[in-house]
Structures are given as C-alpha cells and as structure tokens.
Design an enzyme around this catalytic site. Structure first.
Site, mmCIF file in Angstrom:
data_model
loop_
_atom_site.group_PDB
_atom_site.id
_atom_site.type_symbol
_atom_site.label_atom_id
_atom_site.label_comp_id
_atom_site.label_asym_id
_atom_site.label_seq_id
_atom_site.Cartn_x
_atom_site.Cartn_y
_atom_site.Cartn_z
ATOM 1 N N GLU A 1 8.468 7.049 -17.350
ATOM 2 C CA GLU A 1 7.116 7.543 -17.597
ATOM 3 C C GLU A 1 6.572 7.037 -18.928
ATOM 4 O O GLU A 1 5.389 6.691 -19.042
ATOM 5 C CB GLU A 1 7.110 9.064 -17.562
ATOM 6 N N HIS B 1 0.831 -1.216 0.000
ATOM 7 C CA HIS B 1 0.000 0.000 0.000
ATOM 8 C C HIS B 1 0.865 1.265 0.000
ATOM 9 O O HIS B 1 0.434 2.318 0.478
ATOM 10 C CB HIS B 1 -0.952 0.024 1.205
ATOM 11 N N SER C 1 13.783 20.249 -17.780
ATOM 12 C CA SER C 1 12.592 21.074 -17.975
ATOM 13 C C SER C 1 12.943 22.302 -18.801
ATOM 14 O O SER C 1 14.041 22.856 -18.676
ATOM 15 C CB SER C 1 12.028 21.504 -16.625
ATOM 16 N N LYS D 1 15.298 20.590 -12.752
ATOM 17 C CA LYS D 1 14.570 19.341 -12.943
ATOM 18 C C LYS D 1 15.418 18.265 -13.609
ATOM 19 O O LYS D 1 16.225 18.533 -14.488
ATOM 20 C CB LYS D 1 13.313 19.571 -13.785
#
Length: 476
Positions: free
Chosen positions: A300, A166, A287, A293
């Site tokens: 992804e 979880h 970025s 970043k």
C-alpha cells in the site's frame, strides 16, 4: 537521512562587500538552505580538492599552500563524516558552512579556494555528483527486487494462474509469467537510469557564475578527477541546466509507478477474494482493533508514494518552465524533491524485496481457479481457426459456447460430447484437446508467450540481467 542540528552561529558570508549590512531576519530565514543541502557536503569537498589542484596548476597556489589546503579539506571531510563539524544557524548553505570550516583551519589561505568558482557552478556540480551516486544506489536496490521476483518465479515456475484483463479472467498464464511481467519494467527503469547517467556525466565546474573565468583554470582536469566524461561546453548552460534533475525525477516517478502497480497486485492477491498469496508476518502489519487482520502495508505504501514521486517531478518542471538564463534563486527548489525521492525509494525498495521474497503462493487455489470464468474460450476459437473457420465466425461460435454454458452453470470442459453439435455443428468432442490449462499454456510458444519453454528462457535472461545491474551499481 537525519539532518544535523545547527550549532553556534558564525559570521561567514560568501557575498556582502557592496552591502552596508546583513540581510533581514525574514530574508535570511527564507534564503537558508543548509538544513537540506548539507547532504551535498561530501561532494562539495571532493570538488573543492579538484579545484585546489587546478588553482595550483594555474600558479595560484604554491606547492606548500596546496599541501596545506588538501590537508585541511581532508580534515574537514573527516569532521563532517564524524558529525563534529556541522552547519550553524548563520550558515546560508552548504558552501558557506564549508568555507567557514576551511577558514577556521587555514585562516586567510582558506579564502583562496574561492577563486575562479561560484556557488552557481559549485551546486550544479555537487548535485550531479550526488545524483550519479544515488542512481547507483537505486540500481543496486532495483536489482535486489528483480532478484526477489525472479526467485519467486523460479520457485513457482510451473504453477498456472488466471491471466486477467479488466480484472476479469481472460486466459491462462504461468504465475511466473505474471511475476516476470513486473521485472521487465524494472529492467527498463535501470536502463533509463544508466542512460541518464551518461547525460549527467558532464562537469559544470569552471563555469563560474555564468561566463567562465579569466583565470587560467582547467575545467577538463577537474571533470576527469571527479569522474565526469568532460566539462560542459557552454558556461551559461552549465549553471542554468537542470534537465538532469527533471530527468532523474522522471526516472524515479516512472519507477514509482511500476512499484505501485506491483503493490496493487500484491494487495489484490492477498485478499480473501483472491487468496493467491500469503504475506510473511515480518512484512505485514495488523489492526489495532481487529485481531484477525494481516495488512499489506508495504504494498500500500508503494502505491501511496508513487503520487509523491510524480508530484516532485511536476513541481520541478513547473519551477523551471519560465526561468530566464542563467542562474536564478528559484533553482534552490530543485534539491528537496530529488533528496526526498532518493530517500523514499531507498526505504521502499528493500521493503518490497523482502515482501516479495517471503510471499507464499497458494498453488492449489491458483490451479483450481485458472480455467474458471471460461478462460479457455479463446483456445476454442483458435481451434476452429486451425480447422478453416474464419476468426470472425470462430469468435461468434465460441461466444455462443460460453453463453450456452452460462445458462446452465457449466464450465466449458463440463459439456457432454452430445451437446457440442447442438451448440454449433462446427464444434465436436475433439475440441476437448484445447480445453485443458496445460494445453493452453503449451500452445502459446511464440516469442513473449506464456509457454513453459518461453517463460524459462525469459527467466534465465532476467536473472542474468539482474546480475549485470548489480555489477553496474558498483562501478564508479
């Protein structure tokens, strides 16, 4: 794969004798598939050579005609590889384009090759050949990812990590155990592709349109030459079966799901909140506005493409579900999904392998956070069980121990010896023997457990399995 741009139009059609004219522009535009099925050209030419030999064996081609036919097919194959022969705007599909190329080289003799076969059995054969080749390419790339993961597990073989359920701290594990938990699904993906390959290793060529041929052909000889186990036993099934497509897409969809789950974990591990790993510059992006970043784009994209693979499977199953036997033009829709699935996976897998193999693990952070969140509470309960307490009671005592610590902002091992009995008389300072990460790891020594010995066994077996997978991918 970049599709070739069509060149000059040509009038070749594989049908039309009973028609007074050509198809309408709208029908032609809808029907054309050569823009995507051209990648089947090498496999169609292989099958054509095998078919030519069968025609010769049946007495339908002379020795001299066979020699010329095979020479022309080899020449055409060379030109296809070089890109000097390409489909035209008028070529309906790969079969039409290649027959045009053969006629250009042989004249009327080229038309003899069509005897005893149909586009229906041709395309079913070509697609099986393409997918069997693709399966080996995929297995080779999967083996590389298995090797990257086992390599990372070897490097960090003794480092503990918070095992989670979880997304909450649950019990300590070795970080290598967590990494290898991603290798096992990949190994099953390979197993499925190998199993799929056995079922796909049957040749439809010889089935014709649906009923076979009255010519004295030898489908078994064709099958043997093309590396199949044999010829499909029912000619109707041979041309109408697309189980091999749907099953292949299931394999790619489930593989995509496994890659997505790996990608999700890397995304989490690379966050400031987790801070478990650092991405290599070569396998991350920045970025356009925020200079600090470092984005896990590969991970992804692994998540994103899983939906694409699942969609391909769903589309093909839906297309097939109501089709009557034998061949229907709906089946033209079976190719683009598998072509795309193969191409996307062959892009994704090497990128994931590179990302994984270059990850840097923050071992100090992992070691520091492993026991936090009362991750050793289960060890306390099992310590009580070994001393005769029923697990139901041991669970309650351990829960009370956790609640007592929470109320005081303490971790389990920070409790003073004098306080154990105040929590419950069955607790004593001897419980400290299980309030260490190393002790928790060592105690889980059953098969499949996270003890160092068991993880070392698992790692050795998976390294060997990755080598076996790579070897299988090179076999014809």
């Amino acid at each position: 794969m970049t599709e070739p741009a069509p060149t000059q139009p040509a009038p070749t059609r594989l049908w039309g004798g009973r028609f007074s004219g050509g198809p309408s522009q709208a029908l032609a535009a809808l029907s054309v598939s050569v823009q995507f099925d051209w990648r089947l050209a090498p496999y169609d030419l292989l099958a054509s050579k095998a078919h030519a030999r069968v025609l010769h064996g049946a007495g339908l081609l002379t020795d001299e005609e066979l020699e010329r036919m095979l020479g022309a097919l080899d020449s055409l194959a060379d030109d296809v590889r070089a890109g000097t022969f390409r489909p035209t705007l008028e070529d309906e599909d790969v079969h039409t384009a290649l027959e045009r190329g053969l006629l250009e080289r042989l004249g009327a003799l080229g038309g003899k090759l069509r005897a005893g076969r149909s586009r229906n059995d041709q395309v079913a054969t070509d697609l099986r050949l393409y997918l069997r080749d693709a399966a080996r390419q995929l297995v080779s790339r999967i083996a590389e990812l298995e090797t990257a993961l086992t390599g990372l597990a070897t490097t960090y073989s003794t480092v503990p990590a918070p095992g989670m359920t979880h997304l909450q701290h649950a019990q300590p594990v070795l970080f290598a155990h967590q990494l290898l938990a991603h290798v096992h699904p990949l190994a099953r993906d390979v197993d499925r592709l190998q199993d799929w390959d056995e079922r796909a290793a049957w040749s439809p060529l010889g089935a014709g349109a649906l009923a076979g041929s009255s010519l004295p052909l030898d489908p078994e000889a064709v099958a043997k030459e093309l590396g199949f186990a044999g010829a499909v036993r029912n000619s109707i099934d041979a041309v109408s079966d697309r189980d091999f497509v749907a099953e292949f897409l299931f394999c790619t969809a489930l593989l995509g799901v496994h890659l997505s789950r790996l990608g999700e974990e890397v995304c989490l591990w690379a966050t400031s909140e987790f801070g478990w790993v650092r991405l290599d510059d070569a396998f991350s992006t920045g970025s356009s506005i925020m200079p600090q970043k470092k984005n896990p784009d590969i991970a992804e994209l692994a998540r994103g493409k899983a939906g694409r693979f699942i969609g391909h499977l769903t589309g093909v199953l839906t297309m097939l579900k109501g089709l009557p036997l034998a061949y229907d033009r709906d089946m033209q829709e079976d190719k683009e999904p598998v072509f795309d699935a193969v191409e996307q996976l062959l892009l994704l897998l090497p990128a994931l392998s590179g990302m994984v193999s270059t990850l840097t693990v923050d071992t100090e952070r992992l070691e520091r956070t492993t026991p936090t969140g009362h991750a050793l509470a289960t060890d306390v309960a099992e310590w009580l069980v070994r001393r005769g307490t029923a697990f139901r009671d041991a669970h309650e005592i351990s829960g009370a121990f956790v609640a007592w610590c929470d109320a005081r902002g303490l971790e389990l091992w920070e409790v003073d010896d004098a306080d154990f009995a105040a929590i419950d008389p069955r607790l004593s300072p001897e419980v400290r023997e299980v309030l260490t990460v190393s002790g928790a790891l060592e105690s889980r020594s059953a098969v499949g457990g996270t003890s160092p010995g068991r993880v070392a066994e698992q790692l050795s077996a998976l390294v060997a399995l990755a080598h076996e997978h790579a070897a299988w991918a090179t076999r014809p």
